[in-house]
Scaffold this active site. Structure first.
Site, short mmCIF file in Angstrom:
data_model
loop_
_atom_site.label_atom_id
_atom_site.label_comp_id
_atom_site.label_asym_id
_atom_site.label_seq_id
_atom_site.Cartn_x
_atom_site.Cartn_y
_atom_site.Cartn_z
N CYS A 107 0.85 -1.19 0.00
CA CYS A 107 0.00 0.00 0.00
C CYS A 107 0.89 1.24 0.00
CB CYS A 107 -0.88 -0.03 1.25
SG CYS A 107 -1.69 1.55 1.58
N CYS A 111 -3.97 7.31 -1.51
CA CYS A 111 -5.28 7.43 -2.18
C CYS A 111 -6.38 7.90 -1.24
CB CYS A 111 -5.67 6.09 -2.78
SG CYS A 111 -4.28 5.16 -3.42
N THR A 198 -4.05 5.11 7.43
CA THR A 198 -3.03 4.80 6.44
C THR A 198 -2.15 6.01 6.13
OG1 THR A 198 -4.38 3.10 5.42
CG2 THR A 198 -2.71 4.11 4.02
N GLU A 264 0.00 2.06 9.03
CA GLU A 264 -1.24 2.47 9.70
C GLU A 264 -0.90 2.89 11.11
OE1 GLU A 264 -1.53 -0.40 7.71
OE2 GLU A 264 -2.51 0.84 6.20
N HIS A 299 -13.21 5.38 -2.97
CA HIS A 299 -12.13 4.57 -2.38
C HIS A 299 -12.28 3.09 -2.70
CE1 HIS A 299 -8.53 4.53 -0.19
NE2 HIS A 299 -8.99 3.86 0.86
N TYR A 303 -9.30 0.44 -4.85
CA TYR A 303 -8.68 -0.84 -4.49
C TYR A 303 -8.20 -1.64 -5.70
CZ TYR A 303 -8.76 -0.52 0.50
OH TYR A 303 -8.45 -0.15 1.79
N CYS A 305 -5.66 -0.83 -6.78
CA CYS A 305 -4.25 -0.90 -6.35
C CYS A 305 -3.84 -2.34 -6.09
CB CYS A 305 -4.04 -0.08 -5.09
SG CYS A 305 -4.87 -0.75 -3.63
N GLU A 453 -6.15 -5.27 4.85
CA GLU A 453 -6.63 -3.99 4.31
C GLU A 453 -7.66 -4.25 3.21
OE1 GLU A 453 -3.68 -1.44 2.38
OE2 GLU A 453 -4.49 0.20 3.57
C1 LIG Z 1 -5.03 -1.84 6.84
C2 LIG Z 1 -6.16 -0.89 7.02
C3 LIG Z 1 -6.03 0.42 6.54
C4 LIG Z 1 -7.07 1.35 6.74
N1 LIG Z 1 -6.89 2.65 6.35
C5 LIG Z 1 -7.80 3.59 6.71
C6 LIG Z 1 -7.58 4.98 6.45
O1 LIG Z 1 -6.57 5.36 5.89
N2 LIG Z 1 -8.51 5.88 6.83
C7 LIG Z 1 -9.65 5.49 7.45
O2 LIG Z 1 -10.44 6.35 7.78
N3 LIG Z 1 -9.89 4.18 7.73
C8 LIG Z 1 -8.99 3.23 7.36
N4 LIG Z 1 -9.24 1.89 7.65
C9 LIG Z 1 -10.40 1.57 8.43
C10 LIG Z 1 -11.47 0.74 7.77
O3 LIG Z 1 -12.33 1.54 7.01
C11 LIG Z 1 -12.19 -0.01 8.91
O4 LIG Z 1 -11.30 -1.02 9.35
C12 LIG Z 1 -13.51 -0.60 8.51
O5 LIG Z 1 -14.44 0.41 8.23
C13 LIG Z 1 -14.05 -1.51 9.60
O6 LIG Z 1 -14.08 -0.84 10.83
P1 LIG Z 1 -13.42 -1.54 12.12
O7 LIG Z 1 -12.04 -1.93 11.78
O8 LIG Z 1 -13.63 -0.62 13.25
O9 LIG Z 1 -14.20 -2.88 12.32
P2 LIG Z 1 -15.60 -3.08 13.03
O10 LIG Z 1 -16.47 -1.91 12.76
O11 LIG Z 1 -15.39 -3.46 14.44
O12 LIG Z 1 -16.18 -4.29 12.22
C14 LIG Z 1 -15.95 -5.66 12.59
C15 LIG Z 1 -17.15 -6.49 12.14
O13 LIG Z 1 -18.31 -6.02 12.82
C16 LIG Z 1 -19.34 -5.69 11.88
N5 LIG Z 1 -20.04 -4.52 12.41
C17 LIG Z 1 -19.51 -3.32 12.75
N6 LIG Z 1 -20.46 -2.48 13.19
C18 LIG Z 1 -21.61 -3.15 13.14
C19 LIG Z 1 -22.95 -2.82 13.48
N7 LIG Z 1 -23.28 -1.62 13.97
N8 LIG Z 1 -23.89 -3.77 13.29
C20 LIG Z 1 -23.56 -4.98 12.80
N9 LIG Z 1 -22.31 -5.35 12.47
C21 LIG Z 1 -21.34 -4.45 12.64
C22 LIG Z 1 -18.60 -5.40 10.58
O14 LIG Z 1 -19.43 -5.61 9.45
C23 LIG Z 1 -17.44 -6.37 10.65
O15 LIG Z 1 -17.84 -7.62 10.16
C24 LIG Z 1 -8.24 0.94 7.40
C25 LIG Z 1 -8.36 -0.38 7.85
C26 LIG Z 1 -7.35 -1.28 7.67
C27 LIG Z 1 -7.51 -2.68 8.20
S1 SF4 Z 2 -6.23 2.48 -2.41
FE1 SF4 Z 2 -4.73 0.86 -2.06
S2 SF4 Z 2 -2.69 1.76 -2.13
FE2 SF4 Z 2 -4.19 3.41 -2.02
S3 SF4 Z 2 -4.26 3.89 0.15
FE3 SF4 Z 2 -5.93 2.43 -0.21
S4 SF4 Z 2 -5.06 0.37 0.09
FE4 SF4 Z 2 -3.34 1.85 -0.02
#
Ligand SMILES: Cc1cc2nc3c(=O)[nH]c(=O)nc-3n(C[C@H](O)[C@H](O)[C@H](O)COP(=O)(O)OP(=O)(O)OC[C@H]3O[C@@H](n4cnc5c(N)ncnc54)[C@H](O)[C@@H]3O)c2cc1C
Ligand code: SF4
Length: 522
Positions: A107, A111, A198, A264, A299, A303, A305, A453
């Site tokens: 990554c 983006c 990220t 991250e 966004h 992906y 990417c 991710e």
């Molecule tokens: C490597 C990585 C990079 C990322 N980069 C960014 C970034 O740059 N900027 C950014 O803003 N975010 C980023 N994210 C965040 C990403 O958008 C979130 O991980 C994602 O939205 C899930 O949220 P969470 O991790 O809190 O999981 P959770 O919300 O805890 O979700 C876990 C599970 O619970 C379920 N769930 C959650 N809430 C509910 C609900 N109310 N009712 C029923 N089911 C539910 C979900 O569907 C999922 O199956 C990144 C995540 C990762 C892993």
């Molecule tokens: S689109 Fe792909 S490379 Fe760009 S920030 Fe998200 S995961 Fe990283």
């Protein structure tokens, strides 16, 4: 504007300029229980900075692909800073993303910010239209500053969220969602934490946005604005990655991809000030879901990417097969075909989402939401299958191989050289390097970017199913079925065609028709 923005007036052009721009910011960064004095020089952090730097170097090597002429300054800036104003802009973002995935195998982090200000561009326009708020011009002024210096903008949407069953205002601790803690005539102070951010430490600015649909009682949580990465009151807690401490060992083979990695971190905001001119939403709860929906549309097709990273994994699997002497076996060839099929399935839906983009009221173009969600939903599954097949082809050594220290040891090294050699056309070290790369991408540091991710970034799988469900137009499809089954009571096929809306309207839009404003789904 922050000291950093003031100090880095020189426009960043190359990766080396970018690295220099990050030095000396005195950020409050924590990793493995220690404060990091200079992230640029930290061996665990540096590969993520290299990946971001690659976005600048690509713009030098291939300016048509990775840069644009800024409409705000008239100078060339990174394509990552561009607001899309036609379909080609959307498509070229995807092509640049695939290329950078190929060049870094991870990554490259740039983006999220791009997708954030693309969505804010249209949402601020529509907020101003309704409420005469003036956010859109502020955003344009912010983008002009950022373009002057060719900076990196990160995007911070995901709050830590506490109890997922409760709205922000219902949480026992209000800080689990970033919110306005204080208002003055000059701006607002925000408090709370964003998770999984990220490339945040590698950015110059962060666009803070609400994470979900909000109700009226959540007014203080409806805040969007730009914050300098070195603003007072921000703490970054680095997210550790599988096998990250291999970067602290001597040698480079065991890290698998010594040069590039993702990043991250958790961002903690403690009364961080956002001046009025950098606020782009302040209490408009009714626009929060529009912002989230548009950001995730952009966004989710970003992906693509992962198909560049997939290209590397397919190449590594093919190379491992050759090194093992099985490259001509029919099942191996078939497995490589399968990997390619899966990878191009992601690309096909992502690039189609961009090609089926359309103009918003602001003039900014957005991709097709349905296809973007389908793309991201594939991404939550197919890289895992690609990783499984790559491990199948690579063999068990991908998880049991001795270390580089063993390979270079005077006593044990000759045994490793002798017994881990595959095809005599390759050295043992070459074979070990390719196997470590596969380990890196499927179990190690870059599995964070390639697998987890892919699962959760831009929203967990269920989030895409909800959007696909919203836009799938079942009533219209039932009418099609009823017409052919001979049970349609009113209207005929012509009427059904006239009634096209939402996604299906975009499907049947003719390529040479005027680009009209077709709002999202119906
Ligand atoms: C490597 C990585 C990079 C990322 N980069 C960014 C970034 O740059 N900027 C950014 O803003 N975010 C980023 N994210 C965040 C990403 O958008 C979130 O991980 C994602 O939205 C899930 O949220 P969470 O991790 O809190 O999981 P959770 O919300 O805890 O979700 C876990 C599970 O619970 C379920 N769930 C959650 N809430 C509910 C609900 N109310 N009712 C029923 N089911 C539910 C979900 O569907 C999922 O199956 C990144 C995540 C990762 C892993
Ligand atoms: S689109 Fe792909 S490379 Fe760009 S920030 Fe998200 S995961 Fe990283």
């Amino acid at each position: 504007m922050s000291a950093v923005a003031e100090a880095s007036r020189t426009k960043i052009v190359t990766g080396a300029d970018y690295l220099a721009s990050l030095r000396g910011r005195e950020l409050d960064v924590w990793l493995l229980g220690e404060r990091v004095s200079e992230p640029v020089d930290h061996p665990i952090i540096r590969p993520s900075i290299n990946a971001m730097a690659r976005t600048y170097d690509l713009a030098v090597e291939n300016r048509e692909l990775a840069s644009v002429v800024s409409p705000f300054t008239g100078e060339r800036v990174s394509r990552f800073l561009h607001v899309c104003t036609n379909v080609d802009d959307l498509v070229l973002q995807n092509k640049m993303q695939r290329r950078l995935g190929q060049l870094t195998g991870t990554c490259f982090q740039r983006c999220v910010g791009m997708d954030a200000f693309n969505s804010l561009f249209s949402v601020t326009f529509e907020m101003d239209e309704r409420n005469a708020t003036g956010y859109h011009d502020r955003l344009k002024r912010f983008l002009t500053t950022v373009h002057h210096e060719n900076l990196v903008v990160g995007g911070a949407m995901t709050d830590v969220k506490g109890d997922r069953s409760k709205a922000p205002h219902q949480q026992d601790d209000p800080d689990v969602f970033v919110h306005v803690s204080r208002r003055t005539e000059h701006g607002v102070y925000i408090t709370g934490a964003k998770a999984h951010q990220t490339g945040c430490i590698n950015s110059h600015w962060i666009l803070v946005m609400p994470t979900m649909r909000l109700g009226q009682a959540d007014e203080n949580f409806a805040i969007a604005g730009a914050v300098a990465v070195d603003a007072p009151g921000i703490t970054y807690v680095y997210g550790r990655q599988s096998c990250d401490t291999r970067m602290l060992e001597s040698g480079e083979i065991d890290s698998g991809n010594a040069k590039f990695a993702g990043q991250e971190a958790m961002i903690v905001f403690r009364d961080v000030f956002i001046p009025n001119e950098l606020i782009f939403m302040n209490g408009e709860t009714d626009f929060a879901s529009m912002l989230v929906q548009r950001f995730t549309a952009y966004h989710r097709r970003s992906y693509v990417c992962k198909t560049g990273v997939g290209d590397v994994l397919i190449g590594a699997a093919a190379q491992a097969a050759e090194m093992n002497g099985v490259d001509r076996a029919s099942h191996i060839k078939d497995k490589l075909v399968e990997m390619t099929h899966l990878n191009e399935t992601i690309y096909g839906t992502g690039i189609a989402a961009s090609y089926q983009g359309y103009a918003t009221a602001s003039g900014a173009y957005i991709c097709d939401e349905m296809l973007a969600n389908v793309c991201k939903h594939h991404v939550t599954r197919l890289p895992y299958e690609l990783g499984r097949v790559a491990q199948d082809i690579a063999g068990g050594l991908v998880a049991t191989m001795p270390s580089e220290s063993d390979l270079s040891h005077p006593e044990i090294g000759p045994l490793i050289q002798k017994y881990l050699r595959g095809s005599t056309e390759f050295t043992t070290e070459q074979r070990m390097r390719v196997l470590r790369l596969i380990e890196n991408m499927t179990l190690g540091r870059n599995a964070v970017g390639y697998l987890t991710e892919s699962m959760h970034g831009a929203g967990s799988p269920q989030a895409q199913r909800i959007e696909i469900g919203r836009a799938m137009q079942l009533d219209y499809k039932k009418r099609l079925a009823r017409a052919l089954a001979g049970i349609e009571t009113e209207g005929d096929a012509a009427v059904i065609v006239d009634e096209l809306s939402g996604f299906l309207r975009r499907v049947f839009d003719l390529p040479d028709s005027e680009p009209d404003e077709i709002h999202g789904s119906d």
